[in-house]
Scaffold this active site. Structure first.
Site, short mmCIF file in Angstrom:
data_model
loop_
_atom_site.label_atom_id
_atom_site.label_comp_id
_atom_site.label_asym_id
_atom_site.label_seq_id
_atom_site.Cartn_x
_atom_site.Cartn_y
_atom_site.Cartn_z
N CYS A 90 1.02 -1.11 -0.11
CA CYS A 90 0.00 0.04 -0.08
C CYS A 90 1.01 1.27 0.06
O CYS A 90 1.78 1.64 0.94
CB CYS A 90 -0.87 0.19 1.37
N CYS A 204 -0.88 3.81 -6.78
CA CYS A 204 -1.84 3.31 -5.74
C CYS A 204 -1.97 1.86 -6.05
O CYS A 204 -2.41 1.49 -7.40
CB CYS A 204 -3.14 4.14 -5.63
N1 DGL Z 1 -4.01 0.83 -2.09
C1 DGL Z 1 -3.56 1.70 -1.41
C2 DGL Z 1 -2.31 2.58 -1.90
O1 DGL Z 1 -1.57 2.02 -2.75
C3 DGL Z 1 -4.43 2.52 -0.70
C4 DGL Z 1 -6.01 2.81 -1.15
C5 DGL Z 1 -6.83 3.45 -0.12
O2 DGL Z 1 -7.12 2.84 0.79
O3 DGL Z 1 -7.00 4.89 -0.23
O4 DGL Z 1 -2.19 3.83 -1.47
#
Ligand code: DGL
Length: 274
Positions: A90, A204
């Protein structure tokens, strides 16, 4: 139950815990895009994937919230699953908390993800690069520092995509379509001519699952960069260096979530075939 072979190719434990699983976590299904690359790079490893979907999205909630959720999730993976290594799949959690996790567990092989600005510079011909991610990631000190180190090599256009990870998490096609159009327009013009964006960084881990929607606005030749492969390679390197690589046997995936188990399993079936 028969014991598996460990990295030494002998039955049973090597005494260094290589048969323990690797913990992977994200706010939701996005980290599955990283898990996919991890499984292909490390086919013998066992993975425990934790989607903190009951507390998602992280991206617009601020550092304190993300730091606290990261602390809770990492604690659970270490205590309940004794993971031998951790991948923070993440960008938002990495930007807010990876340094804190590293300080708290100095001996733990730890890999985070960050928007692939550097690889984008190497790929871009127009030297104009789009970067999309959550607000938390794109306004973080970590990304600012990375940007500062590269700004004389290319022009970067940053567009925080509020709501997009959430729409992907909820598998809401209408919302993904609408938000993709809005944010791709905000980035400006795409193409191979001077002044046009020819490379888009997916900052993301949810966004690779919306690639098709984003590509509809970018044109065919725009390159989209995600981070699964380099993260998987780095994880392999750290495991090897620590003598913790499980090189034989068939790996497994355990899916855990603080949200809907059914939704996570459906996403894993659809995107990873598991
Ligand atoms: N998948 C996550 C990232 O790479 C975060 C998405 C979220 O919860 O806003 O930042």
């Amino acid at each position: 139950m028969a014991e598996e072979n460990c990295h030494r190719g002998v039955q049973g434990h090597c005494g260094r815990g290589c048969l323990k699983p690797i913990g992977v976590f994200d706010s939701g299904v996005g980290g599955l895009s990283i898990l996919k690359a991890l499984r292909s790079q490390l086919p013998a490893e066992d993975f425990v994937y934790l989607a903190d979907a009951g507390f998602a999205p992280y991206g617009e909630r601020g550092d304190d919230y993300v730091i606290e959720r990261t602390r809770v999730v990492v604690d659970r993976l270490l205590r309940a699953h004794q993971v031998k290594a951790l991948v923070i799949a993440c960008n938002t959690a990495t930007a807010a908390a990876v340094h804190l996790v590293r300080a708290q567990y100095p001996g733990l092989p730890l890999v985070g993800v960050e928007p692939a600005l550097k690889p984008a510079v190497a790929l871009s011909k127009t030297r104009r690069i789009g970067v999309i991610g959550t607000r938390g990631t794109l306004t973080s000190a970590k990304v600012r520092t990375l940007h500062d180190s590269l700004k004389d090599q290319a022009d970067f256009v940053f567009v925080p995509c509020d709501g997009l990870a959430d729409a992907i998490q909820n598998d809401d096609a209408g919302q993904i379509t609408q938000l993709s159009a809005r944010y791709m327009q905000a980035l400006g013009s795409f193409g191979g001519e001077e002044g046009q964006i020819d490379t888009l960084v997916l900052g993301c881990t949810h966004y690779p699952f919306a690639q098709h929607y984003l590509a509809a606005h970018a044109g065919e030749n725009v390159k989209m960069i995600e981070t699964g492969e380099p993260v998987a390679r780095q994880t392999r390197r750290l495991l090897e260096a620590a003598g913790l690589l499980k090189a034989e046997g068939e790996g497994s995936v355990t899916l855990l979530t603080t949200g809907s188990q059914q939704a996570l399993e459906a996403a894993a079936r659809r995107w990873l075939g598991i």
